[in-house]
Design a protein around this motif. Sequence first.
Motif, PDB file in Angstrom:
ATOM      1  N   HIS A 113      42.217  30.462  39.723  1.00  0.00           N
ATOM      2  CA  HIS A 113      41.001  30.623  38.761  1.00  0.00           C
ATOM      3  C   HIS A 113      39.656  30.996  39.845  1.00  0.00           C
ATOM      4  O   HIS A 113      38.799  31.993  39.170  1.00  0.00           O
ATOM      5  N   HIS A 114      39.577  30.368  40.735  1.00  0.00           N
ATOM      6  CA  HIS A 114      38.554  30.164  41.734  1.00  0.00           C
ATOM      7  C   HIS A 114      38.620  31.945  42.232  1.00  0.00           C
ATOM      8  O   HIS A 114      37.408  32.542  42.048  1.00  0.00           O
ATOM      9  N   VAL A 115      39.854  32.510  42.537  1.00  0.00           N
ATOM     10  CA  VAL A 115      39.856  33.708  43.121  1.00  0.00           C
ATOM     11  C   VAL A 115      39.356  34.890  42.019  1.00  0.00           C
ATOM     12  O   VAL A 115      38.697  35.764  42.236  1.00  0.00           O
ATOM     13  N   GLY A 116      39.803  34.651  40.804  1.00  0.00           N
ATOM     14  CA  GLY A 116      39.557  35.434  39.755  1.00  0.00           C
ATOM     15  C   GLY A 116      38.306  35.611  39.190  1.00  0.00           C
ATOM     16  O   GLY A 116      37.737  36.627  39.011  1.00  0.00           O
ATOM     17  N   GLN A 117      37.533  34.385  39.371  1.00  0.00           N
ATOM     18  CA  GLN A 117      36.059  34.421  38.953  1.00  0.00           C
ATOM     19  C   GLN A 117      35.251  34.746  40.149  1.00  0.00           C
ATOM     20  O   GLN A 117      34.056  35.068  39.906  1.00  0.00           O
ATOM     21  N   HIS A 118      35.558  34.505  41.378  1.00  0.00           N
ATOM     22  CA  HIS A 118      34.488  34.449  42.530  1.00  0.00           C
ATOM     23  C   HIS A 118      34.925  35.439  43.541  1.00  0.00           C
ATOM     24  O   HIS A 118      34.082  36.377  44.080  1.00  0.00           O
ATOM     25  N   GLU A 119      36.176  36.106  43.713  1.00  0.00           N
ATOM     26  CA  GLU A 119      36.575  36.718  44.811  1.00  0.00           C
ATOM     27  C   GLU A 119      37.847  37.564  43.986  1.00  0.00           C
ATOM     28  O   GLU A 119      38.918  37.628  44.567  1.00  0.00           O
ATOM     29  N   PRO A 120      37.494  38.322  43.157  1.00  0.00           N
ATOM     30  CA  PRO A 120      38.646  39.100  42.301  1.00  0.00           C
ATOM     31  C   PRO A 120      39.243  39.983  43.150  1.00  0.00           C
ATOM     32  O   PRO A 120      40.537  40.191  42.920  1.00  0.00           O
ATOM     33  N   GLU A 121      38.813  40.530  44.366  1.00  0.00           N
ATOM     34  CA  GLU A 121      39.496  41.385  45.244  1.00  0.00           C
ATOM     35  C   GLU A 121      40.850  40.720  45.860  1.00  0.00           C
ATOM     36  O   GLU A 121      41.863  41.285  46.103  1.00  0.00           O
ATOM     37  N   LEU A 122      40.921  39.508  45.886  1.00  0.00           N
ATOM     38  CA  LEU A 122      41.825  38.323  46.319  1.00  0.00           C
ATOM     39  C   LEU A 122      43.042  38.198  45.333  1.00  0.00           C
ATOM     40  O   LEU A 122      44.096  37.800  45.628  1.00  0.00           O
ATOM     41  N   LEU A 123      42.612  38.557  44.213  1.00  0.00           N
ATOM     42  CA  LEU A 123      43.832  38.344  43.297  1.00  0.00           C
ATOM     43  C   LEU A 123      44.719  39.381  43.527  1.00  0.00           C
ATOM     44  O   LEU A 123      46.045  38.965  42.922  1.00  0.00           O
ATOM     45  N   VAL A 124      44.572  40.476  44.061  1.00  0.00           N
ATOM     46  CA  VAL A 124      45.804  41.333  44.545  1.00  0.00           C
ATOM     47  C   VAL A 124      46.887  40.331  45.392  1.00  0.00           C
ATOM     48  O   VAL A 124      47.845  40.680  44.960  1.00  0.00           O
ATOM     49  N   ALA A 125      46.507  39.646  46.063  1.00  0.00           N
ATOM     50  CA  ALA A 125      47.552  38.947  46.802  1.00  0.00           C
ATOM     51  C   ALA A 125      48.188  38.053  45.969  1.00  0.00           C
ATOM     52  O   ALA A 125      49.426  37.943  46.191  1.00  0.00           O
ATOM     53  N   HIS A 126      47.679  37.377  44.925  1.00  0.00           N
ATOM     54  CA  HIS A 126      48.492  36.447  43.921  1.00  0.00           C
ATOM     55  C   HIS A 126      49.387  37.259  43.353  1.00  0.00           C
ATOM     56  O   HIS A 126      50.639  36.738  42.813  1.00  0.00           O
ATOM     57  N   ALA A 127      48.781  38.340  42.844  1.00  0.00           N
ATOM     58  CA  ALA A 127      49.818  39.150  41.739  1.00  0.00           C
ATOM     59  C   ALA A 127      51.186  39.929  42.673  1.00  0.00           C
ATOM     60  O   ALA A 127      52.086  39.923  42.280  1.00  0.00           O
ATOM     61  N   TYR A 128      50.871  40.177  43.753  1.00  0.00           N
ATOM     62  CA  TYR A 128      51.664  40.819  44.763  1.00  0.00           C
ATOM     63  C   TYR A 128      52.634  39.999  45.014  1.00  0.00           C
ATOM     64  O   TYR A 128      54.024  40.116  45.054  1.00  0.00           O
TER      65      TYR A 128
END
Length: 287
Positions: A113-128
């Motif tokens: 949730h933190h990544v999605g709301q504040h650093e969305p580019e890092l969401l790539v890492a979790h999806a991958y």
Amino acid sequence: ACSPMDLSELLKEGTKESHDRAENTQFVKDFLKGRIKRELFKLATVALHFTYSALEEEMERNKDNPVFAPLYFPVELHRREALAKDLKYFYGEDWKEKIQCSEATQQYVDRIHHVGQHEPELLVAHAYTRYMGDLSGGQVLKKVAQRALKLPSTEEGIQFYVFDNISNAQQFKQLYRARMNALDFDKNTKERIVEEANKAFRFNMQVFDELDKIGRSLAEEAQDGGFPVHDGKGDIRKCPYYADKLGMAGPGCPFHAAVGLARQPLVQLVLAACVAVAAGAAAWYIL
């Protein structure tokens, strides 16, 4: 052809050690050997439900954000509906009231949730980390779980591992990596994504370790619909035989009934006579 600086290659190389460590956690090693208890598998499914609910909520939030939009594949990848089916199969219609998020899973969820709301580019890492794993090693776990837990051939209970809208997993993974490589990230951002992917692996390993600890307390498992068999681990009070020894078994316990019967004077007399006859026969044979 991939370049060493492509994000997909950086992630592959940069998470190799974390990937190996995750595969060598006790939970995963036991799972791959088919030593997965039904109750533990249910708890693992609960953890996945909370994890993917958070991940897909943040993916939905960022579906139009250029730093993530090319990796938005809701029809092909999203797992929430599949996990809901699995939880309904294991827990019943009221499954939502019967489950709760564990401590380790909650930490993972909070980070997503933190990544999605504040650093969305890092969401790539979790999806991958999640989806590429589901389409690779996850397919092995699917077969192991179905066999070890004697789940229906209709794939009930393992819908999480079933991707009906992906006809060729290998081709889809190639497409996904190509989309990742096309994202317009500088070197620093790519390094941060690799670092976040390693964090994702650590969160997964913490969940695995938590499940392993729970698994050690679930020592006995019904074998083919029979009575639980104690394996010398965990709480012996949960074993019918040992419960009887401790005076804790209920009147319906077969072990309790057998021991109680053996304590009857008439039964003891018959047993003593049988022993005497057997001893006499043995003595005669020896002479």
